[in-house]
Scaffold this motif. Sequence first.
Motif, PDB file in Angstrom:
ATOM      1  N   TYR B 138       0.854  -1.190   0.000  1.00 55.77           N
ATOM      2  CA  TYR B 138       0.000   0.000   0.000  1.00 55.77           C
ATOM      3  C   TYR B 138       0.892   1.243   0.000  1.00 55.77           C
ATOM      4  O   TYR B 138       2.099   1.138   0.209  1.00 55.77           O
ATOM      5  N   PHE B 139       0.291   2.402  -0.199  1.00 55.72           N
ATOM      6  CA  PHE B 139       1.072   3.619  -0.439  1.00 55.72           C
ATOM      7  C   PHE B 139       0.885   4.622   0.701  1.00 55.72           C
ATOM      8  O   PHE B 139      -0.248   4.936   1.076  1.00 55.72           O
ATOM      9  N   ALA B 140       2.020   5.140   1.210  1.00 59.33           N
ATOM     10  CA  ALA B 140       1.983   6.023   2.380  1.00 59.33           C
ATOM     11  C   ALA B 140       1.177   7.290   2.127  1.00 59.33           C
ATOM     12  O   ALA B 140       0.582   7.849   3.050  1.00 59.33           O
ATOM     13  N   ASP B 141       1.151   7.763   0.871  1.00 58.44           N
ATOM     14  CA  ASP B 141       0.441   9.017   0.607  1.00 58.44           C
ATOM     15  C   ASP B 141      -1.039   8.806   0.296  1.00 58.44           C
ATOM     16  O   ASP B 141      -1.677   9.646  -0.323  1.00 58.44           O
ATOM     17  N   GLU B 142      -1.566   7.674   0.730  1.00 61.64           N
ATOM     18  CA  GLU B 142      -3.002   7.403   0.587  1.00 61.64           C
ATOM     19  C   GLU B 142      -3.623   7.191   1.965  1.00 61.64           C
ATOM     20  O   GLU B 142      -4.456   6.290   2.175  1.00 61.64           O
ATOM     21  N   ALA B 143      -3.207   8.021   2.913  1.00 60.19           N
ATOM     22  CA  ALA B 143      -3.588   7.786   4.312  1.00 60.19           C
ATOM     23  C   ALA B 143      -5.103   7.672   4.493  1.00 60.19           C
ATOM     24  O   ALA B 143      -5.583   6.812   5.241  1.00 60.19           O
ATOM     25  N   GLU B 144      -5.840   8.499   3.803  1.00 60.20           N
ATOM     26  CA  GLU B 144      -7.285   8.480   4.031  1.00 60.20           C
ATOM     27  C   GLU B 144      -7.915   7.177   3.529  1.00 60.20           C
ATOM     28  O   GLU B 144      -8.662   6.512   4.253  1.00 60.20           O
ATOM     29  N   LEU B 145      -7.561   6.778   2.308  1.00 57.85           N
ATOM     30  CA  LEU B 145      -8.095   5.500   1.795  1.00 57.85           C
ATOM     31  C   LEU B 145      -7.542   4.320   2.599  1.00 57.85           C
ATOM     32  O   LEU B 145      -8.265   3.357   2.865  1.00 57.85           O
ATOM     33  N   ASN B 146      -6.285   4.401   2.993  1.00 59.02           N
ATOM     34  CA  ASN B 146      -5.708   3.316   3.797  1.00 59.02           C
ATOM     35  C   ASN B 146      -6.493   3.129   5.097  1.00 59.02           C
ATOM     36  O   ASN B 146      -6.724   2.002   5.540  1.00 59.02           O
ATOM     37  N   SER B 147      -6.882   4.247   5.704  1.00 59.33           N
ATOM     38  CA  SER B 147      -7.549   4.147   7.011  1.00 59.33           C
ATOM     39  C   SER B 147      -8.906   3.466   6.905  1.00 59.33           C
ATOM     40  O   SER B 147      -9.418   2.922   7.871  1.00 59.33           O
ATOM     41  N   LYS B 148      -9.491   3.483   5.700  1.00 57.47           N
ATOM     42  CA  LYS B 148     -10.825   2.879   5.535  1.00 57.47           C
ATOM     43  C   LYS B 148     -10.781   1.551   4.777  1.00 57.47           C
ATOM     44  O   LYS B 148     -11.816   0.948   4.534  1.00 57.47           O
ATOM     45  N   ASP B 149      -9.605   1.114   4.407  1.00 56.00           N
ATOM     46  CA  ASP B 149      -9.497  -0.069   3.542  1.00 56.00           C
ATOM     47  C   ASP B 149      -9.913  -1.341   4.276  1.00 56.00           C
ATOM     48  O   ASP B 149      -9.479  -1.598   5.404  1.00 56.00           O
ATOM     49  N   GLU B 150     -10.734  -2.142   3.628  1.00 57.12           N
ATOM     50  CA  GLU B 150     -11.277  -3.352   4.285  1.00 57.12           C
ATOM     51  C   GLU B 150     -10.189  -4.351   4.657  1.00 57.12           C
ATOM     52  O   GLU B 150     -10.273  -5.000   5.700  1.00 57.12           O
ATOM     53  N   VAL B 151      -9.195  -4.508   3.778  1.00 55.12           N
ATOM     54  CA  VAL B 151      -8.143  -5.491   4.084  1.00 55.12           C
ATOM     55  C   VAL B 151      -7.208  -4.960   5.170  1.00 55.12           C
ATOM     56  O   VAL B 151      -6.901  -5.661   6.136  1.00 55.12           O
ATOM     57  N   LEU B 152      -6.787  -3.720   5.032  1.00 60.88           N
ATOM     58  CA  LEU B 152      -5.892  -3.170   6.065  1.00 60.88           C
ATOM     59  C   LEU B 152      -6.547  -3.214   7.442  1.00 60.88           C
ATOM     60  O   LEU B 152      -5.888  -3.418   8.462  1.00 60.88           O
TER      61      LEU B 152
END
Lengths: 234, 189
Positions: B138-152
């Motif tokens: 995953y990509f560090a500059d996608e913090a908002e999508l990362n925070s909501k990602d189902e797998v993460l």
Amino acid sequence: MSNIIYNRFDEEVHPPRLSPDYKSTVLRAPTKPLVVIKQSLNELTGPLFGDFNLGSLDHDLTKNSVKNGEPLGERIVVHGRVINENGQPIPHTLIEIWQANAAGRYVHKVDQHDAPLDPNFLGAGRCMTDENGNYKFYTIKPGAYPWGNHYNAWRPNHIHFSLFGANITNRLVTQMYFPGDPLLQYDPIFLGVPPKGRELLISQFDLSITEPHFALGYRFDFVLRGHNQNVQAP
Amino acid sequence: MLENTSNESPHRGLGGYQTPSQTVGPYFAYGLSSEQYLYDFKQLAGNQMVNPIDEKEAITITGKVFDGEGVVIPDAMIEVWHNDGEKQLFGRFGTGTDAQNRFIFHTVKPTSVNGQAPYLSIIVFMRGQLIHSYTRLYFADEAELNSKDEVLNVVPEQRRSTLIAAKTANGYHFDIWMQGENETVFFDI
């Protein structure tokens, strides 16, 4: 997307991650439990290689790197079929192989085993399965070779195989062994496979595909992970 | 939204048992990454998932693979699969040719699918693994999508950072730790 769910690795036949008799696993096997996730677009697809133009001799290791004559050793034909657990053939999928030469020496620069290289044998090849999942290679029977795992350790004769299958859940890298090899009972890589899976890695001598006055035939079939629907996978 | 549920029991059909996995071993290079390792055999896939000259959005992803003693692994093979519905890209690179034993891929960043964070599927092979390992980048500059990602969000919070590549001047850096305190999260897919 459809509701296809691919089966997980079957632990009854696949080796565990940590297998201490194979010493390199000790510092390289993941130690924490795998995290189970849902399969999404990436898991349900994978590279297809359909547009890659294979060379006409890529499947024939006895010819694909000759320099000044034929490679030495026993010519063999290795053929078989790639299916999934549902019994469906996997057509047009890439198979790559690599192996030692007849003397048990790899071309690889790291291999320092004191056995001769063969100028006419690289030991690498590939093919695509046909529309029914069948494949065929011509090659030289690989020799056994020593390795550093433990005192007097020798790898049984084997050919490395890499398969892609229907998607990345199907990815498989394995080794094909030969019937009756006395080294199998001592090999920690082969023995890393649970007893139920071991026979699945041993090819069968096959007189029906042995080519008269030319090459002995061995059959080796693959079963890749299947899925929950008895229809052809996308 | 993800398509599938996952915890169903194995389906064993007419095909019989799965063919067991075996290690890729130390000598895969001339068969699988032949041009990268300068063998005289055409290779099917390398680390140019896109041609950087053609793609102004091209990024470079680098990383190392570490064993349980923190030693860099010089004979791993990394495969990358990118499918965001727009592009399907595949890369393969061994860690044996770079002076620092890095893997290096030239590609483009995937886009978000169904509101999930963009990611790459990574498959890790090496001597000492009897079966390959799957992870995701995953990509560090996608913090908002990362925070909501189902797998993460399925991954224990303290381990999530092992899946997130750091931003660099020309792309991202992603180290893979096979063991230890920062052991990378590997998936059962």
